[in-house]
Enzyme design. Sequence first.
Site, PDB file in Angstrom:
ATOM      1  N   SER A   1       3.186  14.358  16.537  1.00  0.00           N
ATOM      2  CA  SER A   1       4.281  14.476  17.507  1.00  0.00           C
ATOM      3  C   SER A   1       5.552  14.941  16.806  1.00  0.00           C
ATOM      4  CB  SER A   1       4.514  13.146  18.228  1.00  0.00           C
ATOM      5  OG  SER A   1       4.746  12.096  17.319  1.00  0.00           O
ATOM      6  N   ASN A   2       5.778  14.457  15.584  1.00  0.00           N
ATOM      7  CA  ASN A   2       6.905  14.913  14.786  1.00  0.00           C
ATOM      8  C   ASN A   2       6.780  16.415  14.509  1.00  0.00           C
ATOM      9  OD1 ASN A   2       7.308  15.412  11.508  1.00  0.00           O
ATOM     10  ND2 ASN A   2       9.129  14.635  12.535  1.00  0.00           N
TER      11      ASN A   2
ATOM     12  N   THR B   1      11.274   5.453  15.671  1.00  0.00           N
ATOM     13  CA  THR B   1      12.041   5.948  14.517  1.00  0.00           C
ATOM     14  C   THR B   1      12.018   7.467  14.370  1.00  0.00           C
ATOM     15  OG1 THR B   1      10.144   5.692  13.026  1.00  0.00           O
ATOM     16  CG2 THR B   1      11.649   3.807  13.243  1.00  0.00           C
TER      17      THR B   1
ATOM     18  N   HIS C   1      -1.250  12.230  10.452  1.00  0.00           N
ATOM     19  CA  HIS C   1      -1.714  13.185  11.459  1.00  0.00           C
ATOM     20  C   HIS C   1      -1.881  14.570  10.852  1.00  0.00           C
ATOM     21  CE1 HIS C   1      -1.485  10.242  14.536  1.00  0.00           C
ATOM     22  NE2 HIS C   1      -0.174  10.164  14.563  1.00  0.00           N
TER      23      HIS C   1
ATOM     24  N   GLU D   1       3.229   3.875  16.575  1.00  0.00           N
ATOM     25  CA  GLU D   1       4.421   3.090  16.262  1.00  0.00           C
ATOM     26  C   GLU D   1       4.913   2.329  17.486  1.00  0.00           C
ATOM     27  OE1 GLU D   1       9.138   3.685  15.406  1.00  0.00           O
ATOM     28  OE2 GLU D   1       7.818   5.172  14.513  1.00  0.00           O
TER      29      GLU D   1
ATOM     30  N   HIS E   1       1.950   6.059  21.496  1.00  0.00           N
ATOM     31  CA  HIS E   1       2.082   6.400  20.070  1.00  0.00           C
ATOM     32  C   HIS E   1       1.884   5.138  19.241  1.00  0.00           C
ATOM     33  CE1 HIS E   1       4.078   7.432  16.267  1.00  0.00           C
ATOM     34  NE2 HIS E   1       3.866   8.693  16.580  1.00  0.00           N
TER      35      HIS E   1
ATOM     36  N   CYS F   1       5.718   1.395   7.183  1.00  0.00           N
ATOM     37  CA  CYS F   1       6.979   1.932   6.672  1.00  0.00           C
ATOM     38  C   CYS F   1       8.068   0.858   6.760  1.00  0.00           C
ATOM     39  CB  CYS F   1       7.385   3.153   7.499  1.00  0.00           C
ATOM     40  SG  CYS F   1       9.034   3.763   7.123  1.00  0.00           S
TER      41      CYS F   1
ATOM     42  N   CYS G   1      15.052   7.096  12.201  1.00  0.00           N
ATOM     43  CA  CYS G   1      15.031   7.305  10.748  1.00  0.00           C
ATOM     44  C   CYS G   1      15.767   8.588  10.405  1.00  0.00           C
ATOM     45  CB  CYS G   1      13.586   7.379  10.255  1.00  0.00           C
ATOM     46  SG  CYS G   1      13.449   7.773   8.497  1.00  0.00           S
TER      47      CYS G   1
ATOM     48  N   CYS H   1       7.208  12.218   4.506  1.00  0.00           N
ATOM     49  CA  CYS H   1       8.352  11.319   4.445  1.00  0.00           C
ATOM     50  C   CYS H   1       7.996  10.138   3.525  1.00  0.00           C
ATOM     51  CB  CYS H   1       8.720  10.815   5.840  1.00  0.00           C
ATOM     52  SG  CYS H   1       7.444   9.796   6.616  1.00  0.00           S
TER      53      CYS H   1
END
Length: 283
Positions: free
Chosen positions: A225-226, A165, A40, A128, A126, A96, A196, A12
């Site tokens: 995790s994404n 996000t 990651h 973030e 996490h 970001c 996001c 991203c």
Amino acid sequence: MQVEIDDKSGFCFGVTTAIRKAEEELASASPLFCLGDIVHNGRECERLRKLGLETVEHADLDHLHDAKVLLRAHGEPPQTYDVARRNNLQVIDATCPVVLNLQRRIKTEYTDHPDTQIVIYGKPGHAEVVGLVGQTEGHAIVIENLDDAQRKIDFGRPVSLYSQTTKPLDGFREIVQFIEQHIQRPDLFHYYDTICRQVANRIPNIRDFARHHDVILFVCGRKSSNGRVLYNECLQVNPHTHLVETPSDIDRRWFENAQSVGICGATSTPKWLMEQCREAIEV
């Protein structure tokens, strides 16, 4: 057999920017430390390590002085910047912009409305989320599901809901609906969709991509995790989906009856790694 790489997969914007900043600093031959894995994905971290990037953890920061430290895209709590100032660390801030804007919004809400419960839909621990909670001096409530919302939120007090996000839109909407059903007065609840879209839009795109191939290789690091979210989306529409970290994980028996193979990945998956997986299949 046709092999196609999903052109919408890969880093991203935030991750791309962080890696570019790291490469620029490393090109100057200066020592550079990164607070936590820059992304990651073990293979990309190893590539940057060979260029001179050294990963350190928060526990190491207190003992680091007079050095350059890169803050990755996930963002950091205010305490990290305090330590950097105290130890004369030069910060290369790669937070970001989407995350940075969210941090500012949460900090303003916490400062201007001290009686409001700030609730963050996100994964506890996490990176973030740690940065977001830090904007509230640790007072924000983190929820990951409806059970957390039931246990942790006082529905008689004002609630402002935000989201990590990279969380899925459907999950956020479910949380919103649950709070609306339980809040004692509608005027006590405000919510802000801070997901996001560059990440959220990948779910319908990747589902469509997975439908159009006999076999899917989903390439990502186990820590992402994404990646887990997107992998599960692929698996739902295509049971012949396989998670791999490197080309060496590929089992050629997966393709015995396949006419087409799709290769896709997470926001933390480099394009070059997906290319390597394609080369491994086509050999």
